[in-house]
Enzyme design. Sequence first.
Site, short mmCIF file in Angstrom:
data_model
loop_
_atom_site.label_atom_id
_atom_site.label_comp_id
_atom_site.label_asym_id
_atom_site.label_seq_id
_atom_site.Cartn_x
_atom_site.Cartn_y
_atom_site.Cartn_z
CG ASN A 11 -1.78 1.21 1.34
OD1 ASN A 11 -1.91 1.99 0.40
ND2 ASN A 11 -2.41 1.38 2.50
CE LYS A 13 -0.36 3.20 4.94
NZ LYS A 13 -0.32 3.36 6.40
CG HIS A 101 -6.16 1.58 5.33
ND1 HIS A 101 -5.69 2.50 6.24
CD2 HIS A 101 -5.12 0.73 5.09
CE1 HIS A 101 -4.43 2.22 6.53
NE2 HIS A 101 -4.07 1.15 5.84
CD GLU A 103 -3.36 5.36 6.84
OE1 GLU A 103 -2.32 5.05 7.45
OE2 GLU A 103 -3.45 5.35 5.59
CD GLU A 173 -3.24 -2.53 7.48
OE1 GLU A 173 -2.08 -2.47 7.07
OE2 GLU A 173 -4.09 -1.66 7.24
N GLY A 179 2.32 2.20 10.80
CA GLY A 179 3.21 3.34 10.64
C GLY A 179 3.87 3.80 11.92
CB SER A 219 5.26 -1.79 11.73
OG SER A 219 4.74 -0.50 12.02
#
Length: 257
Positions: A11, A13, A101, A103, A173, A179, A219
């Site tokens: 991904n 992003k 996701h 985010e 996730e 991150g 990560s």
Amino acid sequence: MSTRTPLMAGNWKMNLDWKQGLALVEELGDQLKGVSTDTVEVAVLPPFVDLRTVQMVVEADKLPITYGSQDVSAHESGAYTGEVSGSMLKALGATYTTVGHSERRQHHAETEEVTNAKVKASFAAGLVPILCVGEPLEERQAGKHVEYTLAQLTGGIEGLDAEQAKQIVIAYEPVWAIGTGEVATPDDAQEVCSAIRDALRGLYGNEVADAARVLYGGSVKSSNVVELMGKEDVDGALVGGASLKAEEFAKIAGFQG
């Protein structure tokens, strides 16, 4: 022994313009020459503006790479400024689209209803959704991480038939590991990935549960991928920052520490 083909999906992003994306995919293609890609599927998930470039280089060079988008509209077409439909992505040769996701949930207030609509829109367009689920730190600390994640799963797949449930990719996730440099231990990943598979088994039966791929994300690096992939219910990884480095992502794809 599992017959599920591992999927390593990168991904990107909101990183890399089309020129940078072109360079990365070309370099990744070179790096993957040392990886047995007949036994692992490697995918990239670039920004929308890079998709045509990725399509061209993958097709021209016959690279062993699939690709998809980071999001998809719940709508087929119409007055939805800024959105991109599944049929548009399919016309670019996309295989996957990421849905739900953390985010998107955080920054765009996407609910389970929106996520579910996007999952269904993906299938309607002939795309395979990668449904992202996972708990924030407070749910983990409260010991409710499995319950929280399974609620996202059932909300996201509501109304799917068995064939769709067999095809969908679920990416676990934990939000606190995305991150941050923090990573769930292999046992943490296995606990939730196993619970996801058990939930699919309860809803759809053994055939679906044994076929559906469950990824871990958060990560992931070449230094921890070997242990993660050693777990029975981890079928691959959704990789963030490490997928922006061709050599590192190729190591991850080959499960090389």
